[in-house]
Motif scaffolding. Structure first.
Motif, PDB file in Angstrom:
ATOM      1  N   LEU A  44     -24.976  10.989  19.627  1.00 20.15           N
ATOM      2  CA  LEU A  44     -23.753  10.286  19.871  1.00 20.15           C
ATOM      3  C   LEU A  44     -22.564  10.626  20.629  1.00 20.15           C
ATOM      4  N   SER A  45     -22.027  11.733  19.517  1.00 19.66           N
ATOM      5  CA  SER A  45     -21.329  11.926  20.417  1.00 19.66           C
ATOM      6  C   SER A  45     -21.243  12.842  22.252  1.00 19.66           C
ATOM      7  N   ALA A  46     -22.404  12.993  21.912  1.00 18.00           N
ATOM      8  CA  ALA A  46     -22.754  13.677  23.738  1.00 18.00           C
ATOM      9  C   ALA A  46     -23.064  12.874  24.408  1.00 18.00           C
TER      10      ALA A  46
ATOM     11  N   TYR B 164      -4.982  20.745  43.768  1.00 16.85           N
ATOM     12  CA  TYR B 164      -4.681  21.680  42.427  1.00 16.85           C
ATOM     13  C   TYR B 164      -5.593  20.474  41.107  1.00 16.85           C
ATOM     14  N   GLN B 165      -5.311  20.982  39.830  1.00 15.53           N
ATOM     15  CA  GLN B 165      -6.300  20.297  39.388  1.00 15.53           C
ATOM     16  C   GLN B 165      -5.211  20.457  37.960  1.00 15.53           C
ATOM     17  N   PRO B 166      -4.442  18.991  37.669  1.00 12.89           N
ATOM     18  CA  PRO B 166      -3.480  18.793  36.113  1.00 12.89           C
ATOM     19  C   PRO B 166      -3.827  18.639  35.178  1.00 12.89           C
ATOM     20  N   PRO B 167      -3.288  19.207  34.112  1.00 12.46           N
ATOM     21  CA  PRO B 167      -3.551  18.749  32.522  1.00 12.46           C
ATOM     22  C   PRO B 167      -4.248  18.239  32.341  1.00 12.46           C
ATOM     23  N   GLU B 168      -5.395  17.202  31.602  1.00 12.02           N
ATOM     24  CA  GLU B 168      -5.426  16.225  31.353  1.00 12.02           C
ATOM     25  C   GLU B 168      -4.977  15.662  29.947  1.00 12.02           C
ATOM     26  N   TYR B 169      -4.362  14.089  29.775  1.00 12.99           N
ATOM     27  CA  TYR B 169      -3.897  13.630  28.971  1.00 12.99           C
ATOM     28  C   TYR B 169      -4.576  12.565  28.763  1.00 12.99           C
TER      29      TYR B 169
ATOM     30  N   ASP C 191     -13.360   9.870  35.302  1.00 17.22           N
ATOM     31  CA  ASP C 191     -13.405  10.664  36.092  1.00 17.22           C
ATOM     32  C   ASP C 191     -12.668  11.986  35.275  1.00 17.22           C
ATOM     33  N   THR C 192     -12.917  12.342  34.107  1.00 17.34           N
ATOM     34  CA  THR C 192     -11.887  13.603  33.497  1.00 17.34           C
ATOM     35  C   THR C 192     -12.984  14.222  32.371  1.00 17.34           C
ATOM     36  N   PRO C 193     -12.450  15.432  32.484  1.00 14.58           N
ATOM     37  CA  PRO C 193     -13.686  16.782  31.239  1.00 14.58           C
ATOM     38  C   PRO C 193     -12.666  16.500  30.059  1.00 14.58           C
ATOM     39  N   LEU C 194     -12.094  15.411  29.596  1.00 12.08           N
ATOM     40  CA  LEU C 194     -11.197  15.452  27.955  1.00 12.08           C
ATOM     41  C   LEU C 194     -12.556  15.103  27.244  1.00 12.08           C
ATOM     42  N   VAL C 195     -12.383  16.024  26.085  1.00  7.71           N
ATOM     43  CA  VAL C 195     -13.312  15.883  24.881  1.00  7.71           C
ATOM     44  C   VAL C 195     -13.098  14.170  24.421  1.00  7.71           C
TER      45      VAL C 195
ATOM     46  N   TYR D 256     -20.355   9.494  28.725  1.00 12.87           N
ATOM     47  CA  TYR D 256     -20.125   7.873  29.341  1.00 12.87           C
ATOM     48  C   TYR D 256     -18.346   8.057  29.363  1.00 12.87           C
ATOM     49  N   TYR D 257     -17.404   8.343  28.824  1.00  7.91           N
ATOM     50  CA  TYR D 257     -16.329   8.536  29.174  1.00  7.91           C
ATOM     51  C   TYR D 257     -15.864   9.483  30.324  1.00  7.91           C
TER      52      TYR D 257
END
Lengths: 232, 278
Positions: B219-221, B67-72, B232-236, B226-227
């Motif tokens: 730079l944002s992209a 499963y894919q948990p919510p990212e914090y 290993d996260t889809p967080l922005v 990079y992060y």
């Protein structure tokens, strides 16, 4: 839009200077550049002001053109006394009734010849079509019909001075004031410019030329000499 | 649901309590996060062995669900494997009876969480109730500090760019000095010249801010790329929003107008003949 200018007075002198004194405040104390100068500038005539450097010729030209106001005495341009006019009213007077030509041309280098001529007409609110036609006609008149799109850096000294004259004539002024207009030109080109100024005076313009050049002065119908701030 | 979250807080390298093994046995089932599955190199149907400590005892479990948990944001730097076991399996593995550290209570729509928390806290049950906002605030104190740093950096940047712009306009003004003098002799009004200078300054500032926005997007992209790979996260991690964009361009134009006004004032207060060097 600039301030309104009163209607032009009846025929006679377009500029009257009476007992004009002009002082400049300098770090070393006040310098008196003009000492009780009186002079009339009339239409249809070319007036040459001669004299050595520092005698007050350019100061007189600035006072006659409403760039400076006299410290004492009075200058009346087209019936209006300059010392009673606001800066905006003087600017409007210069814009519509007085053309200036300078020794170093002072064209705006980023603009083409045509755009330099258009500039005063844009400020004066001349409609776009009319001002473009007028600019082209003026540049053709001074022999630069083929140089409309050239910038000052691409023109010779004589051509730049012709553009400056076309710019000075853009708003159909009554008066043309030229400060050493041939000072940076060779003899032949200077003669051409002198002839052009004389033609303009013959067409009804009141022309005042400040010059060191006796040949240019000889083309003028009237000459006055200055020394130490006074007309001799 | 009958699932309980068990977080085995150990790094993968130092994680003897979890091992991957492929086999046909039908042991009890568990669920893994997609990240844990990738780290372990297992997928649904595989069997893994789980122990409370590295010393064992080890028990085999079948991966029933990935499963894919919510990212914090607060958890992105943690290298941990999250898995879910049936409560009975967890008790057996842990060797302890049923116990919980925290319970999440979901309130019905229209019920105020603050009131529920307040009422629960009056009961003598030996626990403390928090609303999700309070929990979020406790968990985001680091981000509050970072946000303050960002504000400080933005103030310094604005100050520096204002000085830079003023310097450009001052230099440009000196270049324009003679031209302004000519225009005034020709009869162009102070107002027209001042408006022109303001427009030039505003255009320079707007062009600069648009270039800055372009650089910011690039730079944002790059930062996000990079992060996201690193954690290993889809967080922005970095986002340029419309309000941020509008604020940046608006401030730039305002600063430009101020610089233009200062330049116009410096140029136009002098007599025209002085500007021509007479």
């Amino acid at each position: 839009m600039t301030a309104e200018v009163a209607p032009v007075r009846a025929p006679g002198a377009v500029i009257e200077a009476r007992d004009v004194t002009k002082d400049y405040r300098m770090p070393g104390g006040a310098v008196r550049a003009l000492r009780g100068v009186s002079l009339d500038v009339e239409p249809n005539r070319c007036l040459a002001i001669l004299g050595p450097s520092g005698c007050g010729k350019s100061t007189l030209l600035h006072v006659l053109g409403g760039v400076d106001v006299p410290t004492a005495g009075a200058v009346t341009i087209l019936g209006r006394r300059t010392s009673a006019m606001s800066d905006a009213a003087l600017a409007a007077l210069r814009l519509r009734h007085i053309g200036f030509v300078f020794q170093r041309f002072f064209l705006l280098p980023m603009l083409t010849a045509e755009e330099n001529v258009l500039l005063p007409m844009i400020e004066a609110g001349v409609p776009a079509g009319e001002r473009r036609a007028r600019a082209r006609a003026l540049l053709a008149r001074v022999g630069l019909a083929a140089r409309l799109r050239h910038r000052p850096g691409e023109l010779s000294g004589g051509e730049m001075q012709r553009v400056a004259i076309a710019r000075a004539l853009a708003n159909r002024p009554r008066i043309l004031l030229a400060d050493e207009p041939t000072g940076e030109l060779d003899e032949a080109t200077g003669r051409e410019i002198g002839t052009l100024l004389r033609e303009l005076s013959a067409e009804g313009l009141a022309v005042v030329v400040v010059t060191h050049n006796p040949e240019l002065a000889a083309l003028a119908g009237r000459q006055v000499r200055m020394k130490d701030g006074v007309i001799t | 649901m009958g699932w309980l979250v068990a977080a085995l807080a150990a790094g993968l390298a130092a994680q003897p309590g979890l091992a991957a093994r492929r086999g046909p046995e039908p042991p009890p089932s568990l669920a893994l996060t997609d990240r844990a599955a990738r780290l372990l190199g297992v997928r649904q149907g595989d069997v893994v062995e789980v122990a409370r400590t590295a010393a064992g005892p080890w028990r085999a479990f079948r991966v029933a669900h990935v499963y894919q948990p919510p990212e914090y944001p607060t958890e992105i730097s943690r290298t941990r494997v999250d898995l879910r076991l049936h409560l009975t399996d967890l008790e057996a593995l842990d060797g302890a009876g049923d116990s919980v550290d925290s319970v999440v209570v979901r309130v019905r729509p229209g019920v105020r969480p603050e009131e529920v928390a307040a009422r629960l806290n009056t009961l003598p049950l030996g626990f403390r109730a928090y609303t999700s906002d309070e929990v979020a605030a406790q968990g985001s104190s680091t981000f509050e500090v970072i946000a303050r740093f960002h504000r400080a950096i933005s103030v310094v940047t604005l100050l520096a760019s204002s000085i830079f712009l003023l310097t450009i306009m001052t230099l440009r003004g000196e270049e324009l000095r003679r031209h302004v003098g000519v225009m005034r002799l020709v009869g162009i009004s102070r107002r027209s010249i001042a408006v022109s200078l303001l427009l030039i300054a505003a255009a320079v500032a707007a062009a600069g801010s648009l270039a800055g926005v372009g650089l910011g997007y690039a730079l944002s992209a790059a930062i996000n790329l990079y992060y996201r790979r690193l954690f290993d996260t889809p967080l922005v991690f970095s986002a340029i929003t419309w309000p941020v964009l509008a604020e940046a361009v608006g401030l730039s134009v305002l600063i430009g107008l101020a610089a233009g006004a200062a330049t116009a004032w410096r140029l136009l207060r002098r007599p025209a003949r002085e500007q021509l060097g007479r």
